[in-house]
Design an enzyme around this catalytic site. Structure first.
Site, PDB file in Angstrom:
ATOM      1  N   THR A 195     -41.547  28.849  13.999  1.00  0.00           N
ATOM      2  CA  THR A 195     -42.244  28.387  15.401  1.00  0.00           C
ATOM      3  C   THR A 195     -43.078  29.383  16.354  1.00  0.00           C
ATOM      4  O   THR A 195     -42.334  30.270  16.265  1.00  0.00           O
ATOM      5  CB  THR A 195     -41.178  27.620  16.231  1.00  0.00           C
ATOM      6  OG1 THR A 195     -40.999  26.106  15.523  1.00  0.00           O
ATOM      7  CG2 THR A 195     -41.873  27.078  17.607  1.00  0.00           C
ATOM      8  N   GLY A 249     -34.239  22.678  16.369  1.00  0.00           N
ATOM      9  CA  GLY A 249     -34.375  22.003  17.796  1.00  0.00           C
ATOM     10  C   GLY A 249     -33.600  21.283  18.308  1.00  0.00           C
ATOM     11  O   GLY A 249     -33.421  21.161  19.808  1.00  0.00           O
TER      12      GLY A 249
HETATM   13  N1  ASP Z   1     -37.515  24.581  16.760  1.00  0.00           N
HETATM   14  C1  ASP Z   1     -38.442  23.967  15.908  1.00  0.00           C
HETATM   15  C2  ASP Z   1     -38.119  22.674  15.430  1.00  0.00           C
HETATM   16  O1  ASP Z   1     -36.782  22.251  15.687  1.00  0.00           O
HETATM   17  C3  ASP Z   1     -38.290  24.613  14.427  1.00  0.00           C
HETATM   18  C4  ASP Z   1     -38.538  26.133  14.355  1.00  0.00           C
HETATM   19  O2  ASP Z   1     -38.345  26.895  15.089  1.00  0.00           O
HETATM   20  O3  ASP Z   1     -39.540  26.487  13.589  1.00  0.00           O
HETATM   21  O4  ASP Z   1     -38.791  21.553  15.291  1.00  0.00           O
END
Ligand code: ASP
Length: 334
Positions: A195, A249
């Site tokens: 992300t 997340g």
């Molecule tokens: N935080 C993101 C999610 O849970 C995943 C990531 O950090 O790539 O969708």
């Protein structure tokens, strides 16, 4: 800013020993920080605006758009699909006045970050999801485009579908140090998350942030992570600082992660310590589970000081200012 009267009041309340904000006046600005090493070109894009005395909100949007364009495995239309093979995108944006906009589960739109900004600027709402978000995007002139999975995402999905094991764990970057509760998600070691979260302070001293992602690889269709949720994946308080996150997340949402980080900064913790405190909350809640997953927080305060902390080894972040342009390795708890 804490004035002398307030300081004395706190002292008389017996609180003088808490982490009070320091009184240094050196402010490092402009500056942009972003998650992962993929943040380097993102920062460069944001820097074009920041170095020309542009606004931080424009800089973070430009940075996020850059990576949405780049057929990255984990952001934009090239990102990992959900378990039904559909790419769904999450994004949010927040400015120095706490204006914010977000999209969740957006399909076939190349720039979710700009849709989020449009929601922020033209509607009374903060978040639109799924079909409604797409309809809003189309009505506002965003073209519909099919997802085109990046090579990495295609290969990873093909591999995953052989077993279709529903185990939405975020990989931990350095598998060797994972301990017994850290099953790698992709056998070839490729990342299943990346992300992009970025936070910038402009020459005016105003903070903004943006997050964009295709979310957790092979998630249940409709699952939305922390990334588009204000206070979870991103939080900006122009008096105090801003924070963003990457990782599982669900764990971030449970503790309102980035809001928590900013609150720790409000109480005088440095960005790194504030991130550490938030990570500790996740780990203390369920240490055994935390050992199997990764979360990293990244934060900046109003002085342009920055810091990060993660559960596990492997979280890195990128920084661009007048003084540096480099990738930093985050400290970690386990
Ligand atoms: N935080 C993101 C999610 O849970 C995943 C990531 O950090 O790539 O969708």
């Amino acid at each position: 800013m804490m004035n002398r009267k307030k300081f004395l009041q706190l002292g008389s309340m017996g609180l003088a020993s808490i982490n009070l904000p320091s009184f240094s006046t050196t402010i490092q600005k402009p500056i942009v920080i972003s998650t992962w090493d993929s943040g380097m070109p993102v920062n460069a894009e944001a820097w074009k605006i920041l170095s020309a005395n542009g606004k931080s909100i424009d800089a973070v949007e430009a940075g996020a758009m850059y990576i949405e364009d780049s057929l990255n495995c984990c952001v934009g239309l090239g990102g990992h699909p959900d378990r039904d093979g559909i790419v769904t995108l999450d994004a949010c944006i927040m400015d120095e006045k706490a204006n914010c906009g977000a999209v969740g589960g957006l399909e076939q739109i190349k720039h979710p970050i700009s849709v989020a900004r449009k929601i922020m600027e033209t509607t009374p709402h903060v978040m639109l999801v799924g079909q409604g978000a797409q309809q809003f995007a189309l009505e506002n002139g965003f073209p519909k485009e099919p997802a085109k999975l990046s090579e990495d995402a295609t290969n990873a999905y093909k591999k995953w579908i052989e077993k279709s094991k529903y185990q939405p764990e975020i990989n931990i970057e350095n598998k060797k140090n994972n301990g017994p509760f850290a099953p790698p998600f992709f056998e070839d070691g490729s990342p299943n998350h990346d992300t992009m979260g970025l936070v910038a302070m402009d020459t005016n001293g105003d903070l903004s942030g943006a997050v964009t992602t295709s979310g957790m690889a092979f998630k249940i269709h409709g699952r939305v992570g922390d990334s588009p949720i204000i206070g979870a994946g991103l939080f900006v308080d122009n008096e105090i600082g801003a924070a963003t996150s990457s990782g599982v997340g669900e764990e971030v949402i449970r503790i309102c992660g980035t809001h928590t980080v900013v609150e720790y900064m409000r109480h005088g913790y440095s960005p790194e310590k504030a991130c550490k405190k938030a990570v500790e909350r996740i780990v203390n809640r369920d240490p055994k589970k935390a050992a199997t997953l990764q979360v990293g927080f990244l934060a900046m305060n109003k002085k342009g000081e920055y810091g990060a902390y993660a559960i596990q080894k492997g979280f890195v972040f990128s920084v661009k200012s007048n003084n540096e342009n480099k990738i930093h390795t985050s400290k970690y708890l386990i």
